[in-house]
Design a protein around this motif. Structure first.
Motif, PDB file in Angstrom:
ATOM      1  N   LYS A 255       7.427  19.607  11.723  1.00  0.00           N
ATOM      2  CA  LYS A 255       6.082  18.992  12.103  1.00  0.00           C
ATOM      3  C   LYS A 255       5.162  18.631  11.170  1.00  0.00           C
ATOM      4  CE  LYS A 255       2.207  19.345  15.445  1.00  0.00           C
ATOM      5  NZ  LYS A 255       1.329  19.770  16.531  1.00  0.00           N
ATOM      6  N   GLN A 256       4.612  19.647  10.264  1.00  0.00           N
ATOM      7  CA  GLN A 256       3.919  19.254   8.595  1.00  0.00           C
ATOM      8  C   GLN A 256       4.551  17.683   7.882  1.00  0.00           C
ATOM      9  OE1 GLN A 256       2.996  23.033   7.360  1.00  0.00           O
ATOM     10  NE2 GLN A 256       1.822  23.692   9.194  1.00  0.00           N
ATOM     11  N   GLU A 257       5.910  18.398   8.240  1.00  0.00           N
ATOM     12  CA  GLU A 257       6.135  17.188   7.215  1.00  0.00           C
ATOM     13  C   GLU A 257       5.906  15.863   7.888  1.00  0.00           C
ATOM     14  OE1 GLU A 257      10.035  19.094   6.392  1.00  0.00           O
ATOM     15  OE2 GLU A 257       9.570  20.196   4.795  1.00  0.00           O
ATOM     16  N   ARG A 258       6.509  15.455   9.159  1.00  0.00           N
ATOM     17  CA  ARG A 258       6.584  14.170   9.532  1.00  0.00           C
ATOM     18  C   ARG A 258       5.029  14.186   9.204  1.00  0.00           C
ATOM     19  NH1 ARG A 258       9.777  17.296  13.568  1.00  0.00           N
ATOM     20  NH2 ARG A 258       7.734  17.637  14.723  1.00  0.00           N
ATOM     21  N   GLU A 259       4.066  14.646   9.698  1.00  0.00           N
ATOM     22  CA  GLU A 259       2.731  14.616   9.823  1.00  0.00           C
ATOM     23  C   GLU A 259       2.132  14.303   7.892  1.00  0.00           C
ATOM     24  OE1 GLU A 259       0.064  17.874  10.322  1.00  0.00           O
ATOM     25  OE2 GLU A 259       0.695  17.008  13.560  1.00  0.00           O
ATOM     26  N   MET A 260       2.713  14.775   6.956  1.00  0.00           N
ATOM     27  CA  MET A 260       2.284  14.409   5.855  1.00  0.00           C
ATOM     28  C   MET A 260       3.182  12.701   5.357  1.00  0.00           C
ATOM     29  SD  MET A 260       2.964  16.352   2.323  1.00  0.00           S
ATOM     30  CE  MET A 260       1.880  17.623   3.214  1.00  0.00           C
ATOM     31  N   THR A 261       4.128  12.904   5.758  1.00  0.00           N
ATOM     32  CA  THR A 261       4.578  12.030   6.343  1.00  0.00           C
ATOM     33  C   THR A 261       4.753  10.257   6.478  1.00  0.00           C
ATOM     34  OG1 THR A 261       7.114  12.468   6.399  1.00  0.00           O
ATOM     35  CG2 THR A 261       7.081  10.554   6.536  1.00  0.00           C
ATOM     36  N   LEU A 262       3.787  10.712   7.462  1.00  0.00           N
ATOM     37  CA  LEU A 262       3.174   9.729   8.076  1.00  0.00           C
ATOM     38  C   LEU A 262       1.277   9.342   7.383  1.00  0.00           C
ATOM     39  CD1 LEU A 262       2.945  10.321  12.509  1.00  0.00           C
ATOM     40  CD2 LEU A 262       4.272   8.593  10.632  1.00  0.00           C
ATOM     41  N   GLU A 263       0.930  10.433   7.140  1.00  0.00           N
ATOM     42  CA  GLU A 263      -0.051   9.689   6.163  1.00  0.00           C
ATOM     43  C   GLU A 263       0.592   9.191   4.693  1.00  0.00           C
ATOM     44  OE1 GLU A 263      -1.462  13.751   5.482  1.00  0.00           O
ATOM     45  OE2 GLU A 263      -2.329  13.961   7.449  1.00  0.00           O
ATOM     46  N   THR A 264       1.451   9.427   4.449  1.00  0.00           N
ATOM     47  CA  THR A 264       2.060   8.899   3.592  1.00  0.00           C
ATOM     48  C   THR A 264       1.912   7.257   3.457  1.00  0.00           C
ATOM     49  OG1 THR A 264       2.103  10.196   1.838  1.00  0.00           O
ATOM     50  CG2 THR A 264       3.727   8.634   1.107  1.00  0.00           C
ATOM     51  N   LEU A 265       2.828   7.177   4.687  1.00  0.00           N
ATOM     52  CA  LEU A 265       3.134   5.593   5.036  1.00  0.00           C
ATOM     53  C   LEU A 265       1.390   5.044   5.015  1.00  0.00           C
ATOM     54  CD1 LEU A 265       6.236   5.651   7.477  1.00  0.00           C
ATOM     55  CD2 LEU A 265       6.338   5.248   4.959  1.00  0.00           C
ATOM     56  N   GLU A 266       0.928   5.483   5.906  1.00  0.00           N
ATOM     57  CA  GLU A 266      -0.184   5.030   6.219  1.00  0.00           C
ATOM     58  C   GLU A 266      -1.094   4.584   4.943  1.00  0.00           C
ATOM     59  OE1 GLU A 266      -4.621   5.751   8.564  1.00  0.00           O
ATOM     60  OE2 GLU A 266      -2.707   7.426   8.359  1.00  0.00           O
ATOM     61  N   LEU A 267      -0.801   5.692   3.788  1.00  0.00           N
ATOM     62  CA  LEU A 267      -1.721   4.966   2.765  1.00  0.00           C
ATOM     63  C   LEU A 267      -1.279   4.008   2.150  1.00  0.00           C
ATOM     64  CD1 LEU A 267      -3.676   5.848   0.290  1.00  0.00           C
ATOM     65  CD2 LEU A 267      -2.046   7.454  -0.580  1.00  0.00           C
ATOM     66  N   PHE A 268      -0.069   4.077   2.340  1.00  0.00           N
ATOM     67  CA  PHE A 268       0.632   2.484   1.495  1.00  0.00           C
ATOM     68  C   PHE A 268       0.575   1.582   2.285  1.00  0.00           C
ATOM     69  CE2 PHE A 268       4.734   5.461  -0.443  1.00  0.00           C
ATOM     70  CZ  PHE A 268       4.052   5.617  -1.299  1.00  0.00           C
ATOM     71  N   GLY A 269       0.658   1.082   3.268  1.00  0.00           N
ATOM     72  CA  GLY A 269       0.129   0.137   4.148  1.00  0.00           C
ATOM     73  C   GLY A 269      -1.276   0.079   4.251  1.00  0.00           C
ATOM     74  N   GLU A 270      -2.086   0.673   3.409  1.00  0.00           N
ATOM     75  CA  GLU A 270      -3.729   0.236   3.103  1.00  0.00           C
ATOM     76  C   GLU A 270      -3.740  -0.602   2.018  1.00  0.00           C
ATOM     77  OE1 GLU A 270      -5.928   3.692   3.579  1.00  0.00           O
ATOM     78  OE2 GLU A 270      -5.897   3.823   5.739  1.00  0.00           O
ATOM     79  N   MET A 271      -2.767   0.661   0.614  1.00  0.00           N
ATOM     80  CA  MET A 271      -1.971  -0.274  -0.530  1.00  0.00           C
ATOM     81  C   MET A 271      -2.098  -1.700  -0.489  1.00  0.00           C
ATOM     82  SD  MET A 271      -1.025   3.127  -2.354  1.00  0.00           S
ATOM     83  CE  MET A 271      -0.058   2.377  -4.047  1.00  0.00           C
ATOM     84  N   TYR A 272      -0.916  -1.657   0.247  1.00  0.00           N
ATOM     85  CA  TYR A 272      -0.131  -3.159   0.763  1.00  0.00           C
ATOM     86  C   TYR A 272      -1.023  -3.893   1.017  1.00  0.00           C
ATOM     87  CZ  TYR A 272       3.493  -6.410   1.902  1.00  0.00           C
ATOM     88  OH  TYR A 272       3.972  -7.857   2.187  1.00  0.00           O
ATOM     89  N   MET A 273      -2.152  -4.221   1.712  1.00  0.00           N
ATOM     90  CA  MET A 273      -2.768  -4.755   2.993  1.00  0.00           C
ATOM     91  C   MET A 273      -3.377  -5.210   1.333  1.00  0.00           C
ATOM     92  SD  MET A 273      -2.408  -5.737   5.416  1.00  0.00           S
ATOM     93  CE  MET A 273      -3.727  -6.243   5.909  1.00  0.00           C
ATOM     94  N   THR A 274      -4.501  -4.370   0.914  1.00  0.00           N
ATOM     95  CA  THR A 274      -5.607  -4.083  -0.478  1.00  0.00           C
ATOM     96  C   THR A 274      -4.412  -5.167  -1.301  1.00  0.00           C
ATOM     97  OG1 THR A 274      -6.231  -2.574   0.647  1.00  0.00           O
ATOM     98  CG2 THR A 274      -6.605  -2.899  -2.376  1.00  0.00           C
ATOM     99  N   LEU A 275      -3.398  -4.852  -1.991  1.00  0.00           N
ATOM    100  CA  LEU A 275      -2.817  -5.625  -3.274  1.00  0.00           C
ATOM    101  C   LEU A 275      -2.204  -6.939  -2.648  1.00  0.00           C
ATOM    102  CD1 LEU A 275      -1.304  -2.405  -5.028  1.00  0.00           C
ATOM    103  CD2 LEU A 275      -3.187  -4.189  -5.896  1.00  0.00           C
ATOM    104  N   SER A 276      -1.726  -7.258  -1.707  1.00  0.00           N
ATOM    105  CA  SER A 276      -1.564  -8.487  -1.038  1.00  0.00           C
ATOM    106  C   SER A 276      -2.459  -9.883  -1.225  1.00  0.00           C
ATOM    107  CB  SER A 276      -0.725  -8.715  -0.194  1.00  0.00           C
ATOM    108  OG  SER A 276      -1.375  -7.896   0.995  1.00  0.00           O
ATOM    109  N   LEU A 277      -3.404  -9.405  -1.597  1.00  0.00           N
ATOM    110  CA  LEU A 277      -4.571 -10.422  -1.177  1.00  0.00           C
ATOM    111  C   LEU A 277      -4.349 -10.705  -2.846  1.00  0.00           C
ATOM    112  CD1 LEU A 277      -7.037  -8.495   1.124  1.00  0.00           C
ATOM    113  CD2 LEU A 277      -5.689 -10.213   0.972  1.00  0.00           C
ATOM    114  N   PHE A 278      -4.539  -9.815  -3.330  1.00  0.00           N
ATOM    115  CA  PHE A 278      -4.633 -10.466  -5.092  1.00  0.00           C
ATOM    116  C   PHE A 278      -3.208 -11.762  -5.608  1.00  0.00           C
ATOM    117  CE2 PHE A 278      -2.479  -9.799  -9.157  1.00  0.00           C
ATOM    118  CZ  PHE A 278      -3.570 -10.583 -10.274  1.00  0.00           C
ATOM    119  N   PRO A 279      -2.467 -11.906  -5.029  1.00  0.00           N
ATOM    120  CA  PRO A 279      -1.853 -13.419  -5.323  1.00  0.00           C
ATOM    121  C   PRO A 279      -2.331 -14.549  -4.542  1.00  0.00           C
ATOM    122  CG  PRO A 279       0.197 -11.102  -4.614  1.00  0.00           C
ATOM    123  CD  PRO A 279      -1.707 -10.531  -4.417  1.00  0.00           C
ATOM    124  N   LEU A 280      -2.948 -13.919  -3.021  1.00  0.00           N
ATOM    125  CA  LEU A 280      -3.979 -15.377  -2.769  1.00  0.00           C
ATOM    126  C   LEU A 280      -5.297 -15.480  -3.082  1.00  0.00           C
ATOM    127  CD1 LEU A 280      -3.234 -13.904   1.270  1.00  0.00           C
ATOM    128  CD2 LEU A 280      -1.474 -14.822  -0.325  1.00  0.00           C
TER     129      LEU A 280
END
Length: 456
Positions: A255-280
């Motif tokens: 359960k802890q590993e799944r929660e950590m995976t979800l948190e990491t994916l959430e972090l990647f999602g926020e990073m993508y939303m931020t960095l994807s604005l740079f090309p625009l």
């Protein structure tokens, strides 16, 4: 670890390549060295039956063959560069000071041969590294894949063992039950198969078999579990309480590993939303600069056609490194299953299930199969969307030809540019016709129908 017997006489698996390069292995490697020992341990963890000496010898042979081929390619490339005039020899130098004009002329004449030889050596070295390293890396890759699957299924496996213990099975029966549950617990079950096989076919005490498997398994978690189980077996402790504690521990860890995976994916999602604005933002800046006559169109093209796709591809790679594996396909295939079960599990568009086992024996079954095909065809024609929902890959049979027809018609009719100059002149339209139309036409149904199938 020695394999002196049989090497060179054609009796070791008939592996001619390994036998040819076995003397090179003896010359270059210490059979008791760390590298050979590590490869041997990894071969055992990957469940590859090769002897380590023969495997490394085969890797040496593969490296020499690939290196030789690339050495020839590199030599030809170097020769072609100078013979075609792509590179001026006067632009190169050996870097050796010449005391007199004669020596300078000699060194100048050696520039081209030296460059060709170095080109061949560089290509050959890369080829040897790729051939030898690639083959040596295979057991490491397989062992790593087995480790991930074992760690993923270990919590469920321990829960299964606990349920068996509560049901009254003894230690040996639990081991045998785990060994026969390969269709459910995959690589974990194969580890227990090794324990059972050691006890049944080699007469090894099951305590020693557990100890040996705890040292050979690629998973540290399973190794610790087997070591703890062995201590309970040796001390005569309560196996049921032990399995209950382990079950709770591994479920909590999972359960802890799944929660950590979800948190990491959430972090990647926020990073993508931020960095994807740079090309625009870069596109906006380049467009404004273009309106002012101070921008280079190539920067705009590089942003649209290189930077934006590479950003998406980079994050796909990041997500794939975090996402957990999904072993198995969800279908149980018990050992000794009936023919009815095997035929029914194969049912699909061109396989009609149980009746296939009887086709050809009597004419009545052939007629049943034909009528089954007619009935299934009517069902598909009556509700094609339901069929595509249950079989999403069959959308490719419709979308790929449609996309090809649209692109070909557009190209033949002159709507889609077919030359590089035409692409440059009508860049947006060319991208839309050649890239976006076929991509969306193929991938949108392939995304919608599986999602519909999951939610229905």
């Amino acid at each position: 670890m020695s394999v002196d017997t049989g090497v060179g006489d054609g009796s070791v698996d008939g592996d001619l390549l390994a036998e040819l390069f076995y003397p090179a292995f003896e010359l270059l490697f210490d059979p008791d060295g760390d590298f050979v020992g590590d490869v041997e341990r990894t071969l055992a963890e990957a469940r590859m039956p090769d002897q380590v000496e023969m495997y490394v010898s085969r890797a040496l042979g593969a490296g020499v063959i690939v290196g030789g081929v690339l050495w020839l390619v590199g030599t030809l490339v170097g020769y072609g560069i100078f013979s075609l005039g792509l590179l001026d020899p006067t632009a190169l130098s050996l870097g050796i000071p010449a005391p007199n004009p004669a020596a300078q002329e000699l060194l100048r004449s050696l520039v081209v041969p030296t460059a060709i030889v170095l080109s061949g050596l560089v290509f050959g070295s890369l080829g040897f590294a790729a051939g030898f390293g690639g083959l040596v890396a295979v057991p490491y890759s397989r062992a790593s894949a087995r480790e991930r699957e074992i760690n993923l299924l270990l919590a469920d496996s321990v829960s299964f063992m606990y349920a068996l213990s509560v049901g009254g099975l003894n230690q040996l029966e639990i081991l045998q039950a785990m060994a026969t549950a390969e269709d459910t617990y995959g690589e974990v079950s194969r580890e227990f198969q090794s324990i059972v096989n050691e006890t049944e076919y080699f007469g090894t005490d099951y305590r020693n078999a557990i100890r040996q498997q705890s040292m050979e398994t690629p998973s540290d978690e399973l190794s610790q579990f087997l070591a703890d189980m062995l201590s309970i077996v040796n001390s005569g402790g309560d196996m049921e309480s032990f399995l209950k504690d382990k079950k709770e521990k591994h479920l909590r860890t999972s359960k802890q590993e799944r929660e950590m995976t979800l948190e990491t994916l959430e972090l990647f999602g926020e990073m993508y939303m931020t960095l994807s604005l740079f090309p625009l933002l870069l596109i906006i800046i380049l467009v404004i600069m273009g309106m002012m006559g101070e921008a280079d169109d190539r920067l705009l093209y590089a942003t649209v056609y290189a930077l934006i796709p590479l950003t998406g591809a980079g994050f796909l790679v990041l997500v794939s490194t975090v996402k957990q594996d999904e072993p198995g396909d969800g279908y149980l295939r018990p050992d000794g299953g009936s023919e009815r079960l095997r035929q029914t599990s194969k049912e699909g568009l061109f396989h009609f299930g149980l009746v296939e086992a009887f086709v050809g024996r009597f004419g009545v079954f052939d007629r049943i199969r034909n009528r089954e095909g007619t009935y299934k065809t009517k069902q598909i024609l009556a509700s094609p969307h339901l069929f595509l929902r249950d079989n999403p890959l069959y959308t490719l049979a419709l979308t790929v030809p449609t996309a090809l027809v649209i692109v070909v018609v557009a190209a033949v009719g002159g709507s889609a540019p077919t030359t590089f100059d035409g692409w440059v002149a009508r860049l947006v339209w060319a991208t839309f016709v050649w890239v976006y139309v076929p991509t969306y036409l193929v991938l949108v149904p392939l995304a919608v129908f599986p999602e519909w199938s999951q939610r229905s």
